[in-house]
Design a protein around this motif. Structure first.
Motif, mmCIF file in Angstrom:
data_model
loop_
_atom_site.group_PDB
_atom_site.id
_atom_site.type_symbol
_atom_site.label_atom_id
_atom_site.label_comp_id
_atom_site.label_asym_id
_atom_site.label_seq_id
_atom_site.Cartn_x
_atom_site.Cartn_y
_atom_site.Cartn_z
ATOM 1 N N LYS A 77 0.839 -1.210 0.000
ATOM 2 C CA LYS A 77 0.000 0.000 0.000
ATOM 3 C C LYS A 77 0.871 1.256 0.000
ATOM 4 O O LYS A 77 0.575 2.225 -0.694
ATOM 5 N N LEU A 78 1.944 1.223 0.789
ATOM 6 C CA LEU A 78 2.839 2.376 0.831
ATOM 7 C C LEU A 78 3.564 2.563 -0.496
ATOM 8 O O LEU A 78 3.746 3.693 -0.956
ATOM 9 N N SER A 81 1.366 4.272 -3.080
ATOM 10 C CA SER A 81 0.828 5.591 -2.737
ATOM 11 C C SER A 81 1.953 6.568 -2.403
ATOM 12 O O SER A 81 2.613 6.421 -1.373
ATOM 13 N N GLY A 84 1.318 7.895 0.958
ATOM 14 C CA GLY A 84 1.639 6.913 1.998
ATOM 15 C C GLY A 84 3.134 6.837 2.257
ATOM 16 O O GLY A 84 3.568 6.769 3.410
ATOM 17 N N GLN A 85 3.927 6.865 1.186
ATOM 18 C CA GLN A 85 5.383 6.850 1.347
ATOM 19 C C GLN A 85 5.850 8.092 2.098
ATOM 20 O O GLN A 85 6.697 8.010 2.991
ATOM 21 N N ALA A 88 4.962 7.803 5.781
ATOM 22 C CA ALA A 88 5.870 6.870 6.458
ATOM 23 C C ALA A 88 7.212 7.548 6.717
ATOM 24 O O ALA A 88 7.818 7.369 7.779
ATOM 25 N N ALA A 111 7.822 -0.949 6.889
ATOM 26 C CA ALA A 111 7.299 -0.035 5.879
ATOM 27 C C ALA A 111 8.130 -0.076 4.597
ATOM 28 O O ALA A 111 7.870 0.663 3.667
#
Length: 125
Positions: A77-78, A81, A84-85, A88, A111
Motif C-alpha cells: 500500500k505504501l 501511494s 503513503g510513502q 511513512a 514499511a
C-alpha cells in the motif's frame, strides 16, 4: 543517579540471624525487587529495555519469515501511494528526531523504507 543508588543501598538486605532468615529473608528480597523495578521505571530504563526487546523480537520474526518486499502486505500500500510513502517518511523522521531508535528499527523494515532516507528538507517540501 545518586538518589537511585542511595535508595538501592537503603533497600539492600541487612544480615539476619539464622533463625529469622526464612520468611523475613523472602520478604526483604521481594521488597528489594519491588524497589529496583520502581527505580528502573522511574528513570525510564525499564521502558527502554522493553522497547529494545520488542524491536529484537520483531527482527527475529522478520528473519524467520520470507521477505515480503513491496509486492504484498502493508508495504505494498505504501509503495503504491506517494502520499503513503511520504507519511511513512514523516513518521520515520519524527522517530529519528526524538531518538526512538528501537521503534524506528521496527518501522523501517516493516514499511520497506531504506535506512538512508530523504533529508528533512525534502520530506518537508
Amino acid at each position: 543517579s545518586s538518589s537511585s543508588l542511595a535508595a538501592f543501598r537503603a533497600a539492600s538486605p541487612k544480615p539476619m540471624a539464622a533463625s529469622s532468615a526464612g520468611k523475613a529473608g523472602k520478604q526483604s528480597l521481594d521488597d528489594l525487587k519491588s524497589q529496583v523495578v520502581h527505580a528502573l521505571e522511574t528513570n525510564g530504563v525499564l521502558g527502554q529495555i522493553r522497547a529494545q526487546l520488542r524491536a529484537n523480537v520483531y527482527k527475529a520474526i522478520d528473519a524467520e519469515e520470507e521477505p515480503q518486499g513491496a509486492t504484498q502486505g502493508p508495504a505494498a500500500k505504501l509503495a503504491k501511494s506517494p502520499a503513503g510513502q511520504l507519511m511513512a517518511e514523516v513518521v520515520a523522521e519524527f522517530l529519528d528526531f526524538y531518538d526512538f531508535r528501537h521503534t524506528l528499527s521496527v518501522l523501517l523494515p516493516e514499511a520497506n523504507l531504506p535506512r538512508e532516507r530523504r533529508s528533512r528538507a525534502e520530506v518537508a517540501f
